[in-house]
Design a protein around this motif. Structure first.
Motif, PDB file in Angstrom:
ATOM      1  N   PRO A  49       0.950  -1.328  -0.062  1.00 13.74           N
ATOM      2  CA  PRO A  49      -0.022   0.017  -0.125  1.00 13.74           C
ATOM      3  C   PRO A  49       0.740   1.403   0.183  1.00 13.74           C
ATOM      4  O   PRO A  49       1.931   1.249   0.716  1.00 13.74           O
ATOM      5  CB  PRO A  49      -0.658  -0.212   1.315  1.00 13.74           C
ATOM      6  N   HIS A  50       0.564   2.366  -0.600  1.00 14.01           N
ATOM      7  CA  HIS A  50       1.109   3.476  -0.702  1.00 14.01           C
ATOM      8  C   HIS A  50       0.195   4.660  -0.145  1.00 14.01           C
ATOM      9  O   HIS A  50      -0.977   4.435   0.065  1.00 14.01           O
ATOM     10  CB  HIS A  50       1.549   3.869  -2.122  1.00 14.01           C
ATOM     11  N   LEU A  51       0.977   5.593   0.322  1.00 21.73           N
ATOM     12  CA  LEU A  51       0.126   7.065   0.753  1.00 21.73           C
ATOM     13  C   LEU A  51      -0.697   7.423  -0.147  1.00 21.73           C
ATOM     14  O   LEU A  51      -0.342   7.368  -1.451  1.00 21.73           O
ATOM     15  CB  LEU A  51       1.061   7.987   1.391  1.00 21.73           C
ATOM     16  N   PRO A  52      -2.055   8.116   0.073  1.00 25.76           N
ATOM     17  CA  PRO A  52      -2.735   8.780  -1.021  1.00 25.76           C
ATOM     18  C   PRO A  52      -1.816  10.156  -1.310  1.00 25.76           C
ATOM     19  O   PRO A  52      -0.840  10.476  -0.787  1.00 25.76           O
ATOM     20  CB  PRO A  52      -4.088   9.431   0.203  1.00 25.76           C
ATOM     21  N   ALA A  53      -2.474  10.679  -2.621  1.00 25.71           N
ATOM     22  CA  ALA A  53      -1.924  11.398  -3.203  1.00 25.71           C
ATOM     23  C   ALA A  53      -1.778  12.890  -2.343  1.00 25.71           C
ATOM     24  O   ALA A  53      -0.882  13.598  -2.469  1.00 25.71           O
ATOM     25  CB  ALA A  53      -2.514  11.911  -4.509  1.00 25.71           C
ATOM     26  N   GLU A  54      -2.940  13.115  -1.620  1.00 21.60           N
ATOM     27  CA  GLU A  54      -3.053  14.229  -0.661  1.00 21.60           C
ATOM     28  C   GLU A  54      -2.214  14.109   0.626  1.00 21.60           C
ATOM     29  O   GLU A  54      -2.294  15.189   1.306  1.00 21.60           O
ATOM     30  CB  GLU A  54      -4.518  14.778  -0.474  1.00 21.60           C
ATOM     31  N   GLY A  55      -1.397  13.105   0.737  1.00 21.05           N
ATOM     32  CA  GLY A  55      -0.632  12.798   1.980  1.00 21.05           C
ATOM     33  C   GLY A  55      -1.331  12.029   3.229  1.00 21.05           C
ATOM     34  O   GLY A  55      -2.443  11.435   2.836  1.00 21.05           O
ATOM     35  N   PRO A  56      -0.606  11.972   4.169  1.00 23.54           N
ATOM     36  CA  PRO A  56      -1.333  11.148   5.156  1.00 23.54           C
ATOM     37  C   PRO A  56      -2.640  11.729   5.876  1.00 23.54           C
ATOM     38  O   PRO A  56      -2.904  12.919   5.829  1.00 23.54           O
ATOM     39  CB  PRO A  56      -0.145  11.093   6.408  1.00 23.54           C
ATOM     40  N   VAL A  57      -3.442  10.680   6.165  1.00 24.12           N
ATOM     41  CA  VAL A  57      -4.702  11.134   6.891  1.00 24.12           C
ATOM     42  C   VAL A  57      -4.402  11.544   8.269  1.00 24.12           C
ATOM     43  O   VAL A  57      -3.772  10.820   9.101  1.00 24.12           O
ATOM     44  CB  VAL A  57      -5.558   9.781   6.720  1.00 24.12           C
ATOM     45  N   HIS A  58      -4.822  12.615   8.672  1.00 21.61           N
ATOM     46  CA  HIS A  58      -4.742  12.840  10.171  1.00 21.61           C
ATOM     47  C   HIS A  58      -6.172  12.747  10.949  1.00 21.61           C
ATOM     48  O   HIS A  58      -7.349  12.481  10.072  1.00 21.61           O
ATOM     49  CB  HIS A  58      -4.447  14.421  10.277  1.00 21.61           C
ATOM     50  N   GLU A  59      -5.844  12.292  12.211  1.00 22.08           N
ATOM     51  CA  GLU A  59      -7.250  12.338  12.978  1.00 22.08           C
ATOM     52  C   GLU A  59      -7.778  13.551  13.160  1.00 22.08           C
ATOM     53  O   GLU A  59      -7.369  14.922  13.319  1.00 22.08           O
ATOM     54  CB  GLU A  59      -6.766  11.718  14.301  1.00 22.08           C
ATOM     55  N   ILE A  60      -9.107  13.236  13.614  1.00 15.98           N
ATOM     56  CA  ILE A  60     -10.050  14.428  14.105  1.00 15.98           C
ATOM     57  C   ILE A  60     -10.473  14.162  15.486  1.00 15.98           C
ATOM     58  O   ILE A  60     -10.914  13.470  15.657  1.00 15.98           O
ATOM     59  CB  ILE A  60     -11.347  14.516  13.035  1.00 15.98           C
ATOM     60  N   ARG A  61     -10.145  15.258  16.057  1.00 12.41           N
ATOM     61  CA  ARG A  61     -10.455  15.303  17.493  1.00 12.41           C
ATOM     62  C   ARG A  61     -12.068  16.136  17.830  1.00 12.41           C
ATOM     63  O   ARG A  61     -12.003  17.254  17.469  1.00 12.41           O
ATOM     64  CB  ARG A  61      -9.698  16.096  18.279  1.00 12.41           C
ATOM     65  N   GLU A  62     -13.016  15.351  18.094  1.00 11.11           N
ATOM     66  CA  GLU A  62     -14.238  16.046  18.342  1.00 11.11           C
ATOM     67  C   GLU A  62     -14.951  15.505  19.573  1.00 11.11           C
ATOM     68  O   GLU A  62     -14.655  14.115  19.783  1.00 11.11           O
ATOM     69  CB  GLU A  62     -15.143  16.164  17.212  1.00 11.11           C
ATOM     70  N   ASN A  63     -15.795  16.284  20.082  1.00 15.74           N
ATOM     71  CA  ASN A  63     -16.607  15.630  21.424  1.00 15.74           C
ATOM     72  C   ASN A  63     -17.867  15.072  20.897  1.00 15.74           C
ATOM     73  O   ASN A  63     -18.568  15.820  19.853  1.00 15.74           O
ATOM     74  CB  ASN A  63     -16.854  16.560  22.465  1.00 15.74           C
ATOM     75  N   ARG A  64     -18.335  13.892  21.193  1.00 16.02           N
ATOM     76  CA  ARG A  64     -19.576  13.267  20.497  1.00 16.02           C
ATOM     77  C   ARG A  64     -20.714  13.333  21.970  1.00 16.02           C
ATOM     78  O   ARG A  64     -20.430  13.080  22.873  1.00 16.02           O
ATOM     79  CB  ARG A  64     -19.098  11.934  20.121  1.00 16.02           C
ATOM     80  N   GLU A  65     -21.816  13.484  21.468  1.00 20.58           N
ATOM     81  CA  GLU A  65     -22.925  13.534  22.283  1.00 20.58           C
ATOM     82  C   GLU A  65     -23.717  12.218  21.867  1.00 20.58           C
ATOM     83  O   GLU A  65     -23.947  12.137  20.805  1.00 20.58           O
ATOM     84  CB  GLU A  65     -23.597  14.676  22.200  1.00 20.58           C
ATOM     85  N   SER A  66     -24.309  11.502  22.845  1.00 23.83           N
ATOM     86  CA  SER A  66     -25.222  10.286  22.546  1.00 23.83           C
ATOM     87  C   SER A  66     -26.653  10.844  22.332  1.00 23.83           C
ATOM     88  O   SER A  66     -27.149  12.029  22.779  1.00 23.83           O
ATOM     89  CB  SER A  66     -25.261   9.281  23.482  1.00 23.83           C
ATOM     90  N   GLU A  67     -27.437  10.105  21.677  1.00 26.28           N
ATOM     91  CA  GLU A  67     -29.022  10.462  21.593  1.00 26.28           C
ATOM     92  C   GLU A  67     -29.571  10.355  22.906  1.00 26.28           C
ATOM     93  O   GLU A  67     -28.988   9.370  23.693  1.00 26.28           O
ATOM     94  CB  GLU A  67     -29.660   9.671  20.571  1.00 26.28           C
TER      95      GLU A  67
END
Length: 116
Positions: A49-67
């Protein structure tokens, strides 16, 4: 005295046991090589496997609320588990990270004094 004396029969039995163990070891190596020969070959470097053309994927930090669990008016029957939907989450409007209350370990049986 006769039990302690070396006998030719005991030597023959030990020799046959050693031959049987060596035969089993040789058979296991032979069987292992047959199984490995049937496996597909390892991928070549260009097949990795190779890296995507746009570069490495970064994590997204967000708070989640449950229903929220549906509220049942007094006097009506409670919902059974199969009547509840799969509890989904949604992004939180608050950007503050949730923190445990002071003096609490944050988990059941964590050894802290808990919130008093």
């Amino acid at each position: 005295m006769q039990l302690a004396a070396a006998s030719g029969l005991m030597s023959l039995v030990l020799f046959l046991v050693a031959v049987a163990v060596l035969t089993m070891l040789a058979g296991s190596f032979w069987l292992g090589s047959r199984i490995k020969f049937r496996e597909p070959p390892r991928p070549r470097p260009e097949e990795q496997p190779h890296l995507p053309a746009e570069g490495p994927v970064h994590e997204i930090r967000e708070n989640r609320e449950s229903e929220e669990v549906p509220w049942i008016p007094k006097g009506e029957r409670p919902l059974t588990p199969y009547e509840l939907s799969n509890q989904q989450t949604r992004p939180s409007t608050s950007k503050d990270r949730p923190r445990w209350s002071k003096g609490s370990s944050g988990s059941f049986g964590g050894g802290g004094l808990g919130a008093h």
